[in-house]
Design an enzyme around this catalytic site. Sequence first.
Site, short mmCIF file in Angstrom:
data_model
loop_
_atom_site.label_atom_id
_atom_site.label_comp_id
_atom_site.label_asym_id
_atom_site.label_seq_id
_atom_site.Cartn_x
_atom_site.Cartn_y
_atom_site.Cartn_z
N ARG A 286 -30.77 26.66 -11.29
CA ARG A 286 -29.53 26.02 -10.67
C ARG A 286 -30.20 25.44 -11.15
O ARG A 286 -30.31 23.97 -11.01
CB ARG A 286 -29.94 26.38 -9.33
CG ARG A 286 -28.98 27.76 -8.56
CD ARG A 286 -27.67 28.00 -9.17
NE ARG A 286 -27.85 29.15 -8.04
CZ ARG A 286 -27.36 30.70 -8.81
NH1 ARG A 286 -28.41 30.43 -9.67
NH2 ARG A 286 -27.51 31.45 -7.31
N GLU B 234 -20.86 24.47 -14.02
CA GLU B 234 -20.68 26.19 -14.95
C GLU B 234 -18.97 26.54 -15.45
O GLU B 234 -18.63 26.68 -13.91
CB GLU B 234 -21.90 27.29 -14.24
CG GLU B 234 -23.33 26.89 -14.34
CD GLU B 234 -23.91 27.62 -14.12
OE1 GLU B 234 -25.34 27.55 -14.36
OE2 GLU B 234 -23.67 29.06 -14.05
N HIS C 13 -25.58 31.14 -18.29
CA HIS C 13 -25.82 31.52 -16.48
C HIS C 13 -25.76 33.43 -17.17
O HIS C 13 -24.82 33.95 -16.24
CB HIS C 13 -25.18 31.46 -15.58
CG HIS C 13 -25.99 31.38 -14.33
ND1 HIS C 13 -25.40 30.66 -13.51
CD2 HIS C 13 -26.47 32.29 -13.95
CE1 HIS C 13 -26.24 31.30 -12.52
NE2 HIS C 13 -27.19 31.98 -12.52
#
Length: 327
Positions: free
Chosen positions: A243, A272, A291
Site C-alpha cells: 500500500r 491513487e 495498482h
Amino acid sequence: MMEEDKPWALISEVSEHGYLEEVADIIKQHFRIICHRDFLQNPQLHGPKIQAVFVWQNLPETEPSLLSLLPALKVVSNGGVGIDHLDVRYINSLGVKVTNTPGVVSDATADMAMGLLLASARKIVEGHQIAVDPKTTHISQYPMGVEVTGSTLGIVGMGHIGYKIAGRCKGFDMKILYHNRNRRSVEDEQAVGATYCENMDDLLRSSDFVVLVVNLTPETTGLISRRELSLMKPTATLVNVSRGLVVDQDALVEALQSGTIGAAALDVTHPEPLPREHPLLGLPNVLITPHTGTNTYTTIFKMVEKMVENALAAVKGQAVPNEVKMK
C-alpha cells in the site's frame, strides 16, 4: 435458482471503472444486483432488500451513512486481501460480517513484484522508449541496467505473497532475506532458500532489492521513512506492491533525488492516482504502475468467485470461509 429467489446485492458499477461485464455475470448467477448509482435514486425502496455489499477497488465506500440504509445487510464482501479501507469493528458492531479474498491474489501480485523489479533493474521501459522513438537511428549501450541474478533480495512481509516472491527469486539465484512478524518454519525457509532477519535494519543494509509486501495497519503506516531509506545501499531499489502509505513518499522523493537509494518501482502510491504535478512522476529512476497487481483475467475471476462464495455463506448463515475478524 429462480431470479426472484436470489438475494439482493449492492455493487459499485458495471464499467471499466468497476466490474467488467463478464465479471459481473459471475455475481448475477447467485445474486440480484443493483449498482450504487441506481440504489441512490431510491434507497428507501432498495435498502431493505440488500443482504450483501460487494466492495471492488474500495467501492462502494461503506460509510455509516450507507450502512444505515441497509437494515437487512449480512455481509460486506471485499475483493482483495487488504481491508484498510473498511472499518471492520464498526461493520461488525452492526451484526454484519466482513470477508476478503486471500490466496487467490498471491500469484498475480508476486508476478507483478517480479515484473517491477526486472523492469526497473534492466531499464525495460526506457529501452522500449528508445526503440520506438522516431529519432532513434542507432542503438547505444545505454541505458545500462543492474544485474538481478545473484543479487540480494530483502522481503518485508513474508505472508502468502512474500513467500511466492521468494520462490520466484530462487529461480534467479538470488540471496533471499526476509523480515516478518513471525519467523516461518525451517522447512519453509529451506524450500525457497530464505534467511530470517529479526531486525529489519539488517535486511535494509544488505539488500540490493527491497520488496514491501505488508498489510497496511497502524504499525506499518510509514514503515519506510527517512531513517529506513538512509540504511539502504545507494544502488538499492525499493519495490512496493503493498500500500502506498507504507512508504513516506516525501522521504522517498528526497532519497531518490539525492542518490540515497538508486531507484523505486511502485505498483501503489498515495493517493491513487498521484496528482499530475507530484514529483515522483517526473523522476527518471522511478517506475510506477496504477495498482494493477491483481489485474489478470484469471485472478479477477477467482477473486469474484471467492467474494460470491463468502457472501453466499454469510447470507445463508453458514460458516464463512474468509471472514475477517479484528484481533
